[in-house]
Motif scaffolding. Structure first.
Motif, PDB file in Angstrom:
ATOM      1  N   PHE A  37      11.592  -7.128  -7.020  1.00 44.22           N
ATOM      2  CA  PHE A  37      10.311  -7.183  -7.727  1.00 44.22           C
ATOM      3  C   PHE A  37      10.215  -5.990  -8.658  1.00 44.22           C
ATOM      4  CE2 PHE A  37       9.781  -9.335  -3.693  1.00 44.22           C
ATOM      5  CZ  PHE A  37       9.272 -10.554  -4.110  1.00 44.22           C
ATOM      6  N   LYS A  38      10.483  -6.221  -9.931  1.00 43.97           N
ATOM      7  CA  LYS A  38      10.509  -5.130 -10.907  1.00 43.97           C
ATOM      8  C   LYS A  38       9.128  -4.538 -11.158  1.00 43.97           C
ATOM      9  CE  LYS A  38      14.865  -5.762 -11.691  1.00 43.97           C
ATOM     10  NZ  LYS A  38      15.773  -5.032 -10.874  1.00 43.97           N
ATOM     11  N   ARG A  39       8.101  -5.377 -11.118  1.00 51.27           N
ATOM     12  CA  ARG A  39       6.752  -4.917 -11.429  1.00 51.27           C
ATOM     13  C   ARG A  39       6.089  -4.325 -10.191  1.00 51.27           C
ATOM     14  NH1 ARG A  39       3.643  -9.643 -13.434  1.00 51.27           N
ATOM     15  NH2 ARG A  39       2.134  -8.054 -14.005  1.00 51.27           N
ATOM     16  N   ALA A  40       5.545  -3.121 -10.354  1.00 49.11           N
ATOM     17  CA  ALA A  40       4.884  -2.430  -9.244  1.00 49.11           C
ATOM     18  C   ALA A  40       3.695  -3.229  -8.727  1.00 49.11           C
ATOM     19  CB  ALA A  40       4.434  -1.037  -9.677  1.00 49.11           C
ATOM     20  N   VAL A  41       3.044  -3.986  -9.600  1.00 53.20           N
ATOM     21  CA  VAL A  41       1.895  -4.805  -9.192  1.00 53.20           C
ATOM     22  C   VAL A  41       2.310  -5.804  -8.115  1.00 53.20           C
ATOM     23  CG1 VAL A  41       0.274  -6.548 -10.011  1.00 53.20           C
ATOM     24  CG2 VAL A  41       0.756  -4.569 -11.418  1.00 53.20           C
ATOM     25  N   ASP A  42       3.480  -6.416  -8.291  1.00 48.66           N
ATOM     26  CA  ASP A  42       3.965  -7.396  -7.314  1.00 48.66           C
ATOM     27  C   ASP A  42       4.350  -6.720  -5.998  1.00 48.66           C
ATOM     28  OD1 ASP A  42       3.630  -9.400  -9.211  1.00 48.66           O
ATOM     29  OD2 ASP A  42       5.702  -9.216  -9.943  1.00 48.66           O
ATOM     30  N   LYS A  58      12.824 -13.252  -2.468  1.00 50.18           N
ATOM     31  CA  LYS A  58      12.775 -12.952  -3.898  1.00 50.18           C
ATOM     32  C   LYS A  58      11.550 -13.548  -4.572  1.00 50.18           C
ATOM     33  CE  LYS A  58      17.724 -12.469  -4.412  1.00 50.18           C
ATOM     34  NZ  LYS A  58      17.832 -11.053  -4.495  1.00 50.18           N
ATOM     35  N   GLU A  59      10.694 -14.217  -3.805  1.00 48.99           N
ATOM     36  CA  GLU A  59       9.446 -14.738  -4.359  1.00 48.99           C
ATOM     37  C   GLU A  59       8.276 -14.243  -3.526  1.00 48.99           C
ATOM     38  OE1 GLU A  59      11.055 -17.641  -1.466  1.00 48.99           O
ATOM     39  OE2 GLU A  59      11.890 -16.988  -3.356  1.00 48.99           O
TER      40      GLU A  59
END
Length: 116
Positions: free
Chosen positions: A56-61, A96-97
Motif C-alpha cells: 500500500f503505497k499511500r499512507a491513507v490506505d 494486497k487489497e
C-alpha cells in the motif's frame, strides 16, 4: 467496561519488539501473519500493527487498515485473566487489497480464539 485503547496496550519498546521478533511464535491466518510471545509478570496484552508500504503505497490506505485492525482488536480483546502472563502480539497485514471492517473483525475473532 472501559472501551479505550491506550498507550499501555501498544507495543512501543524497541527491546520488546526485538525480543518478540526473535523469540516469538508465529502463524498465518486469512489476511494476517501473527507473531506472539507470552511475557513475564503482570499487565495487559500489548499489540503492534504493521501494514507494509510495499503493498500500500499511500499512507491513507495503510492508516485506514491499521485503524480497522486496532478497532477490531479493541472490540474483541479478551477480558479474562490468564495465569501465564500477558501476550505481546504483532499483526502483519499480508493481503494486497483493502478488506472491509466486517471481514477484518471476523478474522480477528478467529485469531484471538486461537491465541487464548
Amino acid at each position: 467496561m472501559p472501551q479505550k485503547f491506550g498507550k499501555e496496550e501498544r507495543l512501543c519498546s524497541f527491546n520488546e519488539i526485538n525480543n518478540l521478533i526473535k523469540t516469538g511464535e508465529s502463524f498465518f491466518t486469512g489476511s494476517f501473519r501473527v507473531v506472539y510471545l507470552r511475557s513475564e509478570g503482570e499487565g495487559k496484552d500489548k499489540i503492534l500493527v504493521s501494514v507494509p508500504k510495499r503493498n500500500f503505497k499511500r499512507a491513507v490506505d495503510r492508516n485506514l487498515l491499521k485503524r480497522r485492525i486496532r478497532e477490531a482488536y479493541r472490540k474483541n480483546r479478551p477480558e479474562a485473566a490468564r495465569h501465564s502472563g500477558p501476550l505481546h502480539i504483532m499483526f502483519f497485514y499480508t493481503r494486497k487489497e483493502i478488506l472491509n471492517y466486517d471481514s477484518i473483525e471476523q478474522q480477528m475473532v478467529h485469531i484471538l480464539q486461537k491465541l487464548h
